[in-house]
Structures are given as C-alpha cells and as structure tokens.
Design a protein around this motif. Sequence first.
Motif, PDB file in Angstrom:
ATOM      1  N   TYR A 122       0.834  -1.205   0.000  1.00  0.00           N
ATOM      2  CA  TYR A 122       0.000   0.000   0.000  1.00  0.00           C
ATOM      3  C   TYR A 122       0.865   1.249   0.000  1.00  0.00           C
ATOM      4  O   TYR A 122       0.593   2.214  -0.726  1.00  0.00           O
ATOM      5  CB  TYR A 122      -0.902  -0.035   1.237  1.00  0.00           C
ATOM      6  CG  TYR A 122      -2.108   0.870   1.195  1.00  0.00           C
ATOM      7  CD1 TYR A 122      -3.183   0.598   0.354  1.00  0.00           C
ATOM      8  CD2 TYR A 122      -2.202   1.979   2.032  1.00  0.00           C
ATOM      9  CE1 TYR A 122      -4.312   1.403   0.349  1.00  0.00           C
ATOM     10  CE2 TYR A 122      -3.320   2.795   2.028  1.00  0.00           C
ATOM     11  CZ  TYR A 122      -4.373   2.505   1.184  1.00  0.00           C
ATOM     12  OH  TYR A 122      -5.479   3.308   1.177  1.00  0.00           O
ATOM     13  N   ALA A 123       1.925   1.238   0.815  1.00  0.00           N
ATOM     14  CA  ALA A 123       2.823   2.385   0.894  1.00  0.00           C
ATOM     15  C   ALA A 123       3.591   2.576  -0.401  1.00  0.00           C
ATOM     16  O   ALA A 123       3.689   3.691  -0.934  1.00  0.00           O
ATOM     17  CB  ALA A 123       3.792   2.202   2.064  1.00  0.00           C
ATOM     18  N   VAL A 124       4.139   1.490  -0.923  1.00  0.00           N
ATOM     19  CA  VAL A 124       4.908   1.563  -2.169  1.00  0.00           C
ATOM     20  C   VAL A 124       4.011   2.008  -3.323  1.00  0.00           C
ATOM     21  O   VAL A 124       4.383   2.861  -4.134  1.00  0.00           O
ATOM     22  CB  VAL A 124       5.549   0.197  -2.479  1.00  0.00           C
ATOM     23  CG1 VAL A 124       6.142   0.195  -3.889  1.00  0.00           C
ATOM     24  CG2 VAL A 124       6.617  -0.136  -1.452  1.00  0.00           C
ATOM     25  N   GLY A 125       2.812   1.440  -3.373  1.00  0.00           N
ATOM     26  CA  GLY A 125       1.902   1.757  -4.467  1.00  0.00           C
ATOM     27  C   GLY A 125       1.501   3.212  -4.522  1.00  0.00           C
ATOM     28  O   GLY A 125       1.292   3.772  -5.612  1.00  0.00           O
ATOM     29  N   SER A 126       1.380   3.852  -3.370  1.00  0.00           N
ATOM     30  CA  SER A 126       0.976   5.257  -3.350  1.00  0.00           C
ATOM     31  C   SER A 126       1.979   6.141  -4.077  1.00  0.00           C
ATOM     32  O   SER A 126       1.607   7.126  -4.723  1.00  0.00           O
ATOM     33  CB  SER A 126       0.788   5.742  -1.905  1.00  0.00           C
ATOM     34  OG  SER A 126       2.022   5.728  -1.202  1.00  0.00           O
ATOM     35  N   VAL A 127       3.265   5.791  -4.012  1.00  0.00           N
ATOM     36  CA  VAL A 127       4.297   6.545  -4.723  1.00  0.00           C
ATOM     37  C   VAL A 127       4.295   6.196  -6.209  1.00  0.00           C
ATOM     38  O   VAL A 127       4.397   7.079  -7.069  1.00  0.00           O
ATOM     39  CB  VAL A 127       5.691   6.261  -4.125  1.00  0.00           C
ATOM     40  CG1 VAL A 127       6.755   7.047  -4.873  1.00  0.00           C
ATOM     41  CG2 VAL A 127       5.723   6.623  -2.659  1.00  0.00           C
ATOM     42  N   ILE A 128       4.168   4.899  -6.520  1.00  0.00           N
ATOM     43  CA  ILE A 128       4.176   4.463  -7.911  1.00  0.00           C
ATOM     44  C   ILE A 128       3.023   5.099  -8.680  1.00  0.00           C
ATOM     45  O   ILE A 128       3.200   5.658  -9.775  1.00  0.00           O
ATOM     46  CB  ILE A 128       4.085   2.926  -8.009  1.00  0.00           C
ATOM     47  CG1 ILE A 128       5.255   2.264  -7.276  1.00  0.00           C
ATOM     48  CG2 ILE A 128       4.027   2.488  -9.461  1.00  0.00           C
ATOM     49  CD1 ILE A 128       6.603   2.594  -7.840  1.00  0.00           C
ATOM     50  N   TYR A 129       1.826   5.031  -8.119  1.00  0.00           N
ATOM     51  CA  TYR A 129       0.664   5.630  -8.783  1.00  0.00           C
ATOM     52  C   TYR A 129       0.823   7.145  -8.881  1.00  0.00           C
ATOM     53  O   TYR A 129       0.386   7.765  -9.859  1.00  0.00           O
ATOM     54  CB  TYR A 129      -0.617   5.288  -8.026  1.00  0.00           C
ATOM     55  CG  TYR A 129      -1.158   3.902  -8.304  1.00  0.00           C
ATOM     56  CD1 TYR A 129      -1.634   3.556  -9.565  1.00  0.00           C
ATOM     57  CD2 TYR A 129      -1.209   2.943  -7.304  1.00  0.00           C
ATOM     58  CE1 TYR A 129      -2.136   2.287  -9.819  1.00  0.00           C
ATOM     59  CE2 TYR A 129      -1.708   1.664  -7.552  1.00  0.00           C
ATOM     60  CZ  TYR A 129      -2.171   1.344  -8.813  1.00  0.00           C
ATOM     61  OH  TYR A 129      -2.654   0.088  -9.068  1.00  0.00           O
TER      62      TYR A 129
END
Length: 460
Positions: A67-74
């Motif tokens: 969830y944390a990583v995805g927030s930056v990727i998106y």
Amino acid sequence: MEEYIMELPAQLSQSQRSKLMIILTFVLVISTMNTTMFNVALPAIGKQFSLSPSQTGWIVTSYLIIYAVGSVIYGKLADQYKLKNLITIGITLMSLGSLVGFFAFNYPSLIIARVMQAAGASVLPASAMIIPTRYFTPETRGRALGMTSAGLTFGIAIGPIIAGLVTTAFNWNYLFIIPLLQFLCIPAFRTYLGDEKIGKQTKIDFIGAFLLVATIVSFMLAVSQSSLLFLIAFLIFLTLFIWRMKSATNPFIYPDLFKNKAYTLTLLTFALGAGVAFALPYLSPLMFQGVNHLSPFASGLFMFPGAMIAALLAKTGGKLADTKGNSTLAYITIVLFLIAFGTLSFIAGGSPYLVMIVLVFGYVAQTQFQIAMANTLSNTLSKEQTGIGMGLFMLVNFIASSIAGTFMGKALSSSANTSLNPFHLATDGIEYSNIYVILTIIVVIIAILYTIVLKTTRKP
C-alpha cells in the motif's frame, strides 16, 4: 503554477466537483476500512489456518508495505498518464484481490489476495491528494482536502467496529465483500475525471522504480522486524537509488524535487506529525485493553467518538484553511495535540471515559494537521511534480507510522518504574504516560519546524 491552477478546475462545474469529491470520499472510507478491519479478524484467521502470531502478522504487514509503495508508484504514473485510467486499473485489481480473498482456502492464497488488494487500493491515497490539488483552486482546496481527510478518518473509526460485527455474525472471509463496493464507483470517476496528462510522457525509469521499491520495502522490514540484515539492505538500495536518481536521463524521481527547500521541510514536518498522530490508534486500544482491561470491541467503542467527531469537523477545518490560511489551521492543530498528549500524560491508565474525551482533541488534531500540511505542500509543487510530490506525502505517512509504532512498542515492552510526569495521577500506565510526555515534546519541535516552513513558502 497559476496558469496550471486555472486550467483543470475550469473543466468541471461546481456541481461536478462536488459529486467527484463525494465519490472519492466514499471509496476512501472503504479503502481505509480495509486496512484496519483485518486486525480484528487475525485471531480467527490464525485459528482456522493454524498460524503462528508472526504468520498472521504478515496478513497486515504485507498489505501495508505494498500500500505504501503503491501510493508513490501511482503518484508518479499520474504525472504522465490519465488519472481516471489509473483509478480504473487500481480499483479493478483491488476487486479481483477481494474475490480471491473471499474464496481463499489456505494461508498463501490469503496473502496473495491481500497483496492484490493493496496493489490496487494504493491508487486511492495518491488520488486523495492529487484530485484536490488538480481540480480545485487554492481558495477552495482546503474544503476538498477536508472531505478526503474525513473519509480517511471515518474509515479508521468504523473499520474495527464493522469487522467485529461481520466476523461475529458471519465469518472473516466476508470482510472481502465490503471492498467490492468500490467497483461500483468506476463509472463516476471515468465521467468526472478528464483526459488530461499533466507532464510530458517519457520513458519510465524502471530501474529507478525498482530501486525505490526495494529501498522502501527493506526499510519498512528493517523497522517492523528490527532486522540488521534488512537495515544493511536498505542502506545499499538507498545508495543505489540516489546514484540512479542523479545519473539517469529521466529518473523516476528528479533530484530537483528534494532541492525544493520548502517541499523538503514541509515533508519533514509532516513526517514528525504523522508519527506523533499514530499514537492515537496505536496506543489507545493497547492501553484500554492492557491497563483498563476492556474487550477489543469495547476499546473500539471508546475510540469511536473521537474519530467520528474528527471526521465531522474535517470539512470545517478545510474551510478554515481556505479563509484564514493554512498556518492558522496548523497552529490550532498543534495546540490541540499539546492538549491531548499533555493531558494523557496525566491520566494514562485512569478512567477510560476521561481518556475517551481527551482523545477527541487528538483525533481532531490528527485530521486537521493532515489537511493543513497537504495544502501547504501542494503550494510548493510545480504542475509536473504534483503526482509524485503528493505520492511521497502519503508514503511518508506510512513510513512515519511504522517507525513510531516500532519505537512505541519497544517503549511499552520495557518496564518503567519512574514517571517522566511527576504528577501522573493513575497507579498504572506509567509506560503510556512516559510516551505521552515524549510526544508532547515532539509536538513543540513540530511547532518550531512549521514556523521555519512558513518562512520558506510564498503562501501560508
């Protein structure tokens, strides 16, 4: 920046923007509930699959890391691709993960389901910051951020209660049905979000993206597992990521973003505030259950009023930021934090009803602080950096919470015989009182840092 501000808000009418924010707030409530509901279900899941405590912990940990990583990727992808397409992909992936989870027949399939859920749902925290920044002018952005903060806060408040009811009446796997409601909102996002691409479409730096993900994952594992091996891995990946950021032609994150002094200082201030605020949902149930001997469900009920009132006042705080300025709202939240943690250092371990009242100040401060800092941060970013800049904002929230949780957990595990507050009133709860004293001191540091931030930003 001003030309950019006038472009996107003009594409939607006031009515359309209002409807867009209602839909966004709804999916944020569901998304936030999904991060907290399974905490309640862990004992039942562990019993059904004969899992150890460390194995059940990964049901939550795996979700939070992705969830944390995805927030930056998106956030980064939103600078180059249509946001409505990213949200469609994210919610669809989250829905597929929910279906896998509902039919999960063993531990590995359950972990796969949670990873799929997180990989999709992480588009929402990034969108919660990007949509208000893109589609609302600085004069109305606070209200929009207030609505998103209300959704996040209400989801945190209602998640454990809904989970308790569902697991009691049915079974834990029915918790996977609730996130499917988000799928119904895809047509609305595709209707109200435009076809704009903010930045120039360039080749994605996949090597830089991989190094960033590896850096974040190794750091969060080093913190959560207290592992020297993961700490070494984090330092290696961080070094490689910095090298890549400086050497690549089109790096995943441009180093100019961190050369922006106003942005960097605001991010640091928010990191401290997010870590401090994490004490509210983390310490409160532990204190209610460990010191006051309440049941998990009763603990949730004692925490609910504070979170609910904070959600109801979120939009009011946004209006205050729009009319009186972000600095006014930020200093009010700092005062509320001081009242909450200062008072808790006196009454920790005492009457749960008194603690419940004080928690109202803390939860309101937590919600309003995020509004003030998000609004302040948005004013420091150029249009090309909005997505990644606000994505990092949400990432910092997760990382700061992880670090704070680790330190507070270690503080609780050590037996304290001396209270840092000589006027601590209760006979029990000394460890909690000491933590609240330290948090009060950190809030003072936050006040000093924010004052410095105001001197580096053009607009309060």
